[in-house]
Design an enzyme around this catalytic site. Sequence first.
Site, PDB file in Angstrom:
ATOM      1  CB  THR A 130      14.922   3.648   5.271  1.00 43.92           C
ATOM      2  OG1 THR A 130      15.664   2.430   5.391  1.00 43.92           O
ATOM      3  CG2 THR A 130      13.540   3.458   5.860  1.00 43.92           C
TER       4      THR A 130
ATOM      5  CB  CYS B 139      23.948   8.714  11.151  1.00 44.08           C
ATOM      6  SG  CYS B 139      23.317   7.417  10.073  1.00 44.08           S
TER       7      CYS B 139
ATOM      8  CG  ASP C 285      -1.794   1.199   1.369  1.00 49.18           C
ATOM      9  OD1 ASP C 285      -1.643   2.164   0.582  1.00 49.18           O
ATOM     10  OD2 ASP C 285      -2.638   1.201   2.276  1.00 49.18           O
TER      11      ASP C 285
ATOM     12  CB  SER D  38      23.447   2.769  14.168  1.00 53.62           C
ATOM     13  OG  SER D  38      22.137   3.178  13.858  1.00 53.62           O
TER      14      SER D  38
ATOM     15  CG  ASN E 195      19.283   7.213   5.870  1.00 56.32           C
ATOM     16  OD1 ASN E 195      19.918   8.130   6.357  1.00 56.32           O
ATOM     17  ND2 ASN E 195      19.231   6.011   6.430  1.00 56.32           N
TER      18      ASN E 195
ATOM     19  CE  LYS F  60       7.339   5.171  15.028  1.00 57.73           C
ATOM     20  NZ  LYS F  60       7.757   3.745  14.919  1.00 57.73           N
TER      21      LYS F  60
ATOM     22  CG  HIS G  60      20.036  10.795  12.357  1.00 57.10           C
ATOM     23  ND1 HIS G  60      20.525  10.982  11.085  1.00 57.10           N
ATOM     24  CD2 HIS G  60      19.919   9.444  12.532  1.00 57.10           C
ATOM     25  CE1 HIS G  60      20.724   9.792  10.514  1.00 57.10           C
ATOM     26  NE2 HIS G  60      20.350   8.858  11.368  1.00 57.10           N
TER      27      HIS G  60
ATOM     28  CD  GLU H 104      26.647   5.220   8.159  1.00 61.33           C
ATOM     29  OE1 GLU H 104      26.364   4.004   8.129  1.00 61.33           O
ATOM     30  OE2 GLU H 104      26.153   6.018   8.964  1.00 61.33           O
TER      31      GLU H 104
ATOM     32  CB  SER I 104      17.983   0.689  14.599  1.00 58.63           C
ATOM     33  OG  SER I 104      18.835   1.795  14.400  1.00 58.63           O
TER      34      SER I 104
END
Length: 387
Positions: free
Chosen positions: A152, A111, A29, A307, A275, A242, A233, A79, A201
């Site tokens: 992502t 990151c 979707d 991370s 990203n 979130k 970030h 990275e 993560s």
Amino acid sequence: MQVGIDKIGLFTPNKYVDMVDLAHARNQDPNKFLIGIGQSEMSVADQTQDAVSMGINATMRYIDRIDKDKVGLLVFGTESSIDQSKSASLFVKTALKLKPEVRTFEVKEACFGLTAALMIARDFVRVHPNQTAIVIGSDIARYGVGTPGEVTQGAGSISMLIKADPSIFALNDGHSAYSEDINDFWRPNFSRVAMVEGKYSTQVYLDFFTKTFNDYKKQKNLKTSDFDAITYHMPFTKMALKANRIAVEGQDEETTKKLESSFEAAKQLSRRIGNAYTASLYISLLSLLENDDLSAGSLVGLFSYGSGAMGEFYSGNLVEGYEKEIDKAKDMALLDRRKKLTIPEYEDVFNTALEDPEDGKELVSDDKKGTWYFAGTKNYVRQYKEK
């Protein structure tokens, strides 16, 4: 003496995938990508664009407006390194024609790399106030065609000039840092694509934000309402959303509305680019400056995360006249120049870019004139050219 961001330049490759097209191709979707992940487009790097070439192009956005003789430091955070030994910054330094006396090196912590570079540059300028520093974050996020992390992915670079009495953003003293040795995301030497425990993560990211944000407020005797905006970030915009929900939890209506509005402004570029690892936080900062109506002196909080894991929260204040150093029209033109790829075209470009070209084979960019690109290797030495 104030030290901070005086110039900022953005670059992203000239190809992209539409998330609706990708969703249909993966029998999903579209709202799962558009709303559930929060992405609408994803920049795609072909074989001629790597961390170095993107870093050069981002810096070229402002290089003609600075005194190159005053640059004393160049730090490259990535990275997506192109060599296990030689720093990406040396290729950039040559392309920019900076003087030999410039101190230059590369830093890595997922990151977090550009934030690490920024803090090194800040301290350098404090000791050498008559010199400036260039810091670059440049990355290509790759998880693989058809993988859970495919949506992502992305590619881009941010370059910034750090100096005393900056024109855009003055950094405040202090920070809150938190680190743990964990395995939420990593890329072994043998792999061209990253490995990630996605839900884990995200939870670590949110935990690190909560720790550093609350600690920073305690250190500085600040309240959430004191911030005019908070940037994050942003590997995908829903992840940062979130964190912003955590920030506004329990706040009054005015504070909540203010920080929700600034978040909407800050996510606009990332929503289209995807990203960019080290550059992601600063793409969101640039987006905030271009899409919000913040006044001089506004307090902006920044949450950086890498991370593995390293988190840091710090802040700064917008400088009077910062708007003059921001060029939204050119950044929109940069994105609008991109060619929309069909899904088969995207898959072919993506998979080809995972392979090293045959040594001695010259690559040619299809981007516009003046763009720097990776032109292949000669005797396994990487070659960079301007189109």
